[in-house]
Scaffold this motif. Structure first.
Motif, PDB file in Angstrom:
ATOM      1  N   UNK A  34      30.509  21.289 -33.649  1.00 10.26           N
ATOM      2  CA  UNK A  34      29.526  20.516 -32.902  1.00 10.26           C
ATOM      3  C   UNK A  34      30.276  19.583 -31.970  1.00 10.26           C
ATOM      4  N   UNK A  35      29.711  19.363 -30.810  1.00 12.47           N
ATOM      5  CA  UNK A  35      30.249  18.374 -29.885  1.00 12.47           C
ATOM      6  C   UNK A  35      29.327  17.173 -29.957  1.00 12.47           C
ATOM      7  N   UNK A  36      29.884  16.044 -30.375  1.00 12.83           N
ATOM      8  CA  UNK A  36      29.103  14.842 -30.617  1.00 12.83           C
ATOM      9  C   UNK A  36      29.608  13.697 -29.750  1.00 12.83           C
ATOM     10  N   UNK A  37      28.718  12.762 -29.477  1.00 17.34           N
ATOM     11  CA  UNK A  37      29.082  11.571 -28.731  1.00 17.34           C
ATOM     12  C   UNK A  37      30.016  10.711 -29.586  1.00 17.34           C
ATOM     13  N   UNK A  64      23.401  16.648 -23.903  1.00 19.22           N
ATOM     14  CA  UNK A  64      22.200  15.921 -24.277  1.00 19.22           C
ATOM     15  C   UNK A  64      21.217  16.906 -24.881  1.00 19.22           C
ATOM     16  N   UNK A  65      20.708  16.554 -26.049  1.00 19.38           N
ATOM     17  CA  UNK A  65      19.738  17.428 -26.708  1.00 19.38           C
ATOM     18  C   UNK A  65      18.367  17.167 -26.123  1.00 19.38           C
ATOM     19  N   UNK A  66      17.666  18.229 -25.798  1.00 15.99           N
ATOM     20  CA  UNK A  66      16.310  18.089 -25.274  1.00 15.99           C
ATOM     21  C   UNK A  66      15.343  18.714 -26.257  1.00 15.99           C
ATOM     22  N   UNK A  67      14.140  18.190 -26.269  1.00 17.68           N
ATOM     23  CA  UNK A  67      13.120  18.727 -27.156  1.00 17.68           C
ATOM     24  C   UNK A  67      12.434  19.894 -26.483  1.00 17.68           C
ATOM     25  N   UNK A  68      12.160  20.918 -27.251  1.00  9.79           N
ATOM     26  CA  UNK A  68      11.429  22.063 -26.738  1.00  9.79           C
ATOM     27  C   UNK A  68       9.973  21.922 -27.142  1.00  9.79           C
ATOM     28  N   UNK A  69       9.095  22.324 -26.273  1.00 12.44           N
ATOM     29  CA  UNK A  69       7.682  22.306 -26.610  1.00 12.44           C
ATOM     30  C   UNK A  69       7.318  23.617 -27.284  1.00 12.44           C
ATOM     31  N   UNK A  70       6.649  23.517 -28.400  1.00 13.04           N
ATOM     32  CA  UNK A  70       6.211  24.696 -29.126  1.00 13.04           C
ATOM     33  C   UNK A  70       4.855  25.154 -28.635  1.00 13.04           C
ATOM     34  N   UNK A  71       4.225  25.996 -29.409  1.00 11.50           N
ATOM     35  CA  UNK A  71       2.917  26.508 -29.037  1.00 11.50           C
ATOM     36  C   UNK A  71       1.882  25.393 -28.973  1.00 11.50           C
ATOM     37  N   UNK A  72       2.008  24.411 -29.839  1.00 13.64           N
ATOM     38  CA  UNK A  72       1.027  23.316 -29.847  1.00 13.64           C
ATOM     39  C   UNK A  72       1.084  22.552 -28.519  1.00 13.64           C
TER      40      UNK A  72
END
Length: 79
Positions: A34-37, A64-72
């Protein structure tokens, strides 16, 4: 600055707090990386399980981790 952390020894048989720390670093399987800050909290976690992981400093920033939108999220957007 970022840190590249690699799980080099199995955490089977390790105390639960060390297992939680390895999982908190995002490492679950042998040789996973993992590459971490580079923050004091990440450095402390690495110090706690230094016998299980290896790390190296790499130039640049951690991704930078981004959130993915699911079906909801898609259904709410369509309505």
């Amino acid at each position: 600055m970022a840190l590249k952390v690699k799980l080099v020894k199995s955490w089977a048989g390790a105390p639960q707090d060390q297992r939680d720390t390895v999982a908190g670093l995002g490492l679950y399987k042998m040789n996973s990386e993992k590459i971490l800050k580079d923050t004091p909290s990440v450095r402390g976690m690495i110090a706690k399980v230094q016998h299980l992981v290896s790390f190296e400093e790499i130039p640049g920033d951690a991704p930078v981790r981004t959130r993915r939108k699911g079906k909801a999220g898609q259904k709410a957007k369509e309505a």
